[in-house]
Design a protein around this motif. Structure first.
Motif, mmCIF file in Angstrom:
data_model
loop_
_atom_site.group_PDB
_atom_site.id
_atom_site.type_symbol
_atom_site.label_atom_id
_atom_site.label_comp_id
_atom_site.label_asym_id
_atom_site.label_seq_id
_atom_site.Cartn_x
_atom_site.Cartn_y
_atom_site.Cartn_z
ATOM 1 N N HIS A 1 -9.282 -12.866 -103.288
ATOM 2 C CA HIS A 1 -10.248 -13.568 -102.159
ATOM 3 C C HIS A 1 -11.301 -14.253 -102.982
ATOM 4 C CE1 HIS A 1 -8.396 -11.968 -98.464
ATOM 5 N NE2 HIS A 1 -8.253 -10.894 -99.065
ATOM 6 N N VAL A 2 -11.033 -15.034 -103.534
ATOM 7 C CA VAL A 2 -11.981 -15.780 -104.560
ATOM 8 C C VAL A 2 -12.662 -16.872 -103.607
ATOM 9 C CG1 VAL A 2 -12.342 -17.353 -106.615
ATOM 10 C CG2 VAL A 2 -10.842 -15.545 -106.753
ATOM 11 N N THR A 3 -13.883 -16.819 -103.388
ATOM 12 C CA THR A 3 -14.511 -17.783 -102.280
ATOM 13 C C THR A 3 -16.321 -17.845 -103.133
ATOM 14 O OG1 THR A 3 -15.612 -15.981 -100.790
ATOM 15 C CG2 THR A 3 -13.635 -17.097 -100.343
ATOM 16 N N THR A 4 -16.805 -18.870 -102.764
ATOM 17 C CA THR A 4 -18.124 -19.108 -103.306
ATOM 18 C C THR A 4 -19.121 -18.426 -102.392
ATOM 19 O OG1 THR A 4 -17.367 -20.904 -104.500
ATOM 20 C CG2 THR A 4 -19.863 -20.562 -104.256
ATOM 21 N N PRO A 5 -19.905 -17.442 -102.595
ATOM 22 C CA PRO A 5 -20.860 -16.835 -101.571
ATOM 23 C C PRO A 5 -22.007 -17.825 -101.258
ATOM 24 C CG PRO A 5 -20.897 -15.549 -103.386
ATOM 25 C CD PRO A 5 -19.722 -16.501 -103.709
ATOM 26 N N THR A 6 -22.501 -17.734 -100.023
ATOM 27 C CA THR A 6 -23.626 -18.594 -99.869
ATOM 28 C C THR A 6 -24.971 -17.788 -100.344
ATOM 29 O OG1 THR A 6 -23.970 -18.119 -97.803
ATOM 30 C CG2 THR A 6 -22.642 -19.776 -97.928
ATOM 31 N N ALA A 7 -26.145 -18.496 -100.441
ATOM 32 C CA ALA A 7 -27.161 -17.898 -100.945
ATOM 33 C C ALA A 7 -27.627 -16.959 -100.125
ATOM 34 C CB ALA A 7 -28.385 -19.101 -101.083
ATOM 35 N N GLY A 8 -27.782 -15.518 -100.703
ATOM 36 C CA GLY A 8 -28.128 -14.462 -99.813
ATOM 37 C C GLY A 8 -27.013 -13.669 -99.325
ATOM 38 N N ALA A 9 -25.841 -14.294 -99.247
ATOM 39 C CA ALA A 9 -24.848 -13.562 -98.448
ATOM 40 C C ALA A 9 -24.092 -12.651 -99.587
ATOM 41 C CB ALA A 9 -23.603 -14.658 -97.841
ATOM 42 N N ALA A 10 -23.600 -11.643 -98.946
ATOM 43 C CA ALA A 10 -22.735 -10.666 -99.910
ATOM 44 C C ALA A 10 -21.368 -11.198 -100.270
ATOM 45 C CB ALA A 10 -22.718 -9.299 -99.173
ATOM 46 N N ALA A 11 -20.912 -11.000 -101.309
ATOM 47 C CA ALA A 11 -19.659 -11.409 -101.910
ATOM 48 C C ALA A 11 -18.647 -10.598 -100.988
ATOM 49 C CB ALA A 11 -19.328 -11.039 -103.293
ATOM 50 N N PRO A 12 -17.575 -11.186 -100.455
ATOM 51 C CA PRO A 12 -16.549 -10.641 -99.686
ATOM 52 C C PRO A 12 -15.943 -9.381 -100.768
ATOM 53 C CG PRO A 12 -15.719 -12.580 -100.192
ATOM 54 C CD PRO A 12 -17.127 -12.500 -100.841
ATOM 55 N N GLU A 13 -15.751 -8.512 -99.593
ATOM 56 C CA GLU A 13 -15.005 -7.064 -100.420
ATOM 57 C C GLU A 13 -13.448 -7.782 -100.857
ATOM 58 O OE1 GLU A 13 -15.170 -2.849 -99.085
ATOM 59 O OE2 GLU A 13 -16.066 -4.213 -97.401
ATOM 60 N N ALA A 14 -13.029 -6.949 -101.768
ATOM 61 C CA ALA A 14 -11.756 -7.302 -102.347
ATOM 62 C C ALA A 14 -10.699 -5.991 -101.748
ATOM 63 C CB ALA A 14 -11.570 -7.237 -103.911
ATOM 64 N N PRO A 15 -9.582 -6.455 -101.455
ATOM 65 C CA PRO A 15 -8.561 -5.503 -100.982
ATOM 66 C C PRO A 15 -8.293 -4.365 -102.038
ATOM 67 C CG PRO A 15 -7.278 -7.578 -101.018
ATOM 68 C CD PRO A 15 -8.736 -7.806 -101.345
ATOM 69 N N GLN A 16 -8.099 -3.185 -101.664
ATOM 70 C CA GLN A 16 -7.645 -1.969 -102.452
ATOM 71 C C GLN A 16 -6.209 -1.907 -102.660
ATOM 72 O OE1 GLN A 16 -9.974 1.133 -100.128
ATOM 73 N NE2 GLN A 16 -9.780 1.963 -102.392
ATOM 74 N N LEU A 17 -5.714 -1.602 -103.978
ATOM 75 C CA LEU A 17 -4.354 -1.413 -103.848
ATOM 76 C C LEU A 17 -4.067 0.004 -103.476
ATOM 77 C CD1 LEU A 17 -1.482 -1.842 -105.053
ATOM 78 C CD2 LEU A 17 -2.394 -0.987 -107.435
ATOM 79 N N LEU A 18 -3.266 0.187 -102.456
ATOM 80 C CA LEU A 18 -2.979 1.431 -101.805
ATOM 81 C C LEU A 18 -1.630 2.121 -102.280
ATOM 82 C CD1 LEU A 18 -3.810 0.343 -98.126
ATOM 83 C CD2 LEU A 18 -5.411 1.548 -99.756
ATOM 84 N N VAL A 19 -0.653 1.425 -102.633
ATOM 85 C CA VAL A 19 0.643 1.897 -103.155
ATOM 86 C C VAL A 19 1.087 0.472 -103.883
ATOM 87 C CG1 VAL A 19 2.080 1.729 -101.379
ATOM 88 C CG2 VAL A 19 2.312 3.429 -102.933
ATOM 89 N N ALA A 20 1.704 0.738 -105.173
ATOM 90 C CA ALA A 20 2.637 -0.227 -105.798
ATOM 91 C C ALA A 20 3.808 0.179 -106.382
ATOM 92 C CB ALA A 20 1.971 -1.168 -106.715
ATOM 93 N N VAL A 21 4.893 -0.072 -106.073
ATOM 94 C CA VAL A 21 6.269 0.382 -106.689
ATOM 95 C C VAL A 21 7.106 -0.800 -106.938
ATOM 96 C CG1 VAL A 21 6.112 2.678 -105.548
ATOM 97 C CG2 VAL A 21 7.423 0.527 -104.313
ATOM 98 N N ALA A 22 8.056 -0.708 -107.850
ATOM 99 C CA ALA A 22 9.077 -1.703 -108.038
ATOM 100 C C ALA A 22 10.362 -1.390 -107.092
ATOM 101 C CB ALA A 22 9.544 -1.603 -109.477
ATOM 102 N N VAL A 23 11.044 -2.604 -106.569
ATOM 103 C CA VAL A 23 12.053 -2.488 -105.668
ATOM 104 C C VAL A 23 13.196 -3.382 -106.143
ATOM 105 C CG1 VAL A 23 10.431 -1.880 -103.551
ATOM 106 C CG2 VAL A 23 10.997 -4.210 -104.144
ATOM 107 N N GLU A 24 14.242 -3.381 -105.721
ATOM 108 C CA GLU A 24 15.394 -4.119 -105.930
ATOM 109 C C GLU A 24 15.314 -5.159 -104.343
ATOM 110 O OE1 GLU A 24 17.370 -5.529 -108.126
ATOM 111 O OE2 GLU A 24 16.618 -3.709 -109.598
ATOM 112 N N ALA A 25 14.748 -6.529 -104.521
ATOM 113 C CA ALA A 25 14.516 -7.276 -103.279
ATOM 114 C C ALA A 25 15.680 -8.152 -102.717
ATOM 115 C CB ALA A 25 13.500 -7.801 -103.452
ATOM 116 N N HIS A 26 16.013 -8.176 -101.503
ATOM 117 C CA HIS A 26 17.222 -8.943 -100.834
ATOM 118 C C HIS A 26 16.499 -9.806 -99.617
ATOM 119 C CE1 HIS A 26 19.209 -5.476 -102.709
ATOM 120 N NE2 HIS A 26 20.223 -6.385 -103.098
ATOM 121 N N ILE A 27 16.844 -10.986 -99.473
ATOM 122 C CA ILE A 27 16.440 -11.806 -98.580
ATOM 123 C C ILE A 27 17.579 -12.427 -97.518
ATOM 124 C CG2 ILE A 27 16.344 -14.006 -99.938
ATOM 125 C CD1 ILE A 27 13.986 -15.005 -98.382
ATOM 126 N N HIS A 28 17.362 -12.203 -96.168
ATOM 127 C CA HIS A 28 18.368 -12.582 -95.571
ATOM 128 C C HIS A 28 18.363 -14.234 -95.230
ATOM 129 C CE1 HIS A 28 20.779 -12.851 -91.520
ATOM 130 N NE2 HIS A 28 21.398 -11.820 -92.266
#
Length: 154
Positions: free
Chosen positions: A22-49
């Motif tokens: 979420h790279v954005t340029t905050p306006t003056a006086g505005a708080a930078a947006p919060e970045a999402p947290q990594l909740l879980v990550a794993v490796a998978v063998e993926a297939h697409i239909h």
């Protein structure tokens, strides 16, 4: 174990990647947006239909990212830090289907069907549990949320 080392390196790179989602340029006086947290990550063998059959896409990363304050969650499928394959918004109605043999399937935001094969029961269960928690958080206390964690018997 080389596989575990690679998975660790992938997680480190994924954490770095999340900082730049979420790279954005905050306006003056505005708080930078919060970045999402990594909740879980794993490796998978993926297939697409595609055209009525599943096409193997290889070993990919699968991560659940979330921002609890805004109740925004997504499933991210990626090759590397800079190469995302697809994503799916996780809401209360998100249909993540747990299947036999450490498989699961879902539709991404483009309505494309995907199937994952997890390397272990533990990896499959970790992602399914996180799906349930994300869906419950989005739905709040007023709605019933259903999510299989493992395949039942009978």
């Amino acid at each position: 174990n080389i596989g575990t080392f690679r998975d660790h390196i992938s997680l480190v790179r994924l954490r770095e990647m999340i900082k730049y989602l979420h790279v954005t340029t905050p306006t003056a006086g505005a708080a930078a947006p919060e970045a999402p947290q990594l909740l879980v990550a794993v490796a998978v063998e993926a297939h697409i239909h595609v055209d009525g059959k599943y096409v193997h896409k290889g070993k990919l990363g699968c991560a659940v990212l979330g921002l609890h304050t805004t109740k925004e969650y997504k499933l991210l499928v990626y090759v590397s830090q800079k190469e995302h394959v697809t994503c799916a918004k996780i809401d209360a109605a998100f249909n993540y289907m747990v299947q036999a043999g450490n498989y699961a399937s879902f539709y991404d935001d483009k309505r494309q069907a995907w199937s994952f094969h997890y390397g272990s029961d533990d990896d499959a269960a970790k992602v399914a549990k996180q799906m349930a928690l994300c869906k419950a958080n989005v739905a709040g206390c007023t709605s019933l949320v259903k999510q299989d964690l493992v395949i039942g018997e009978g």
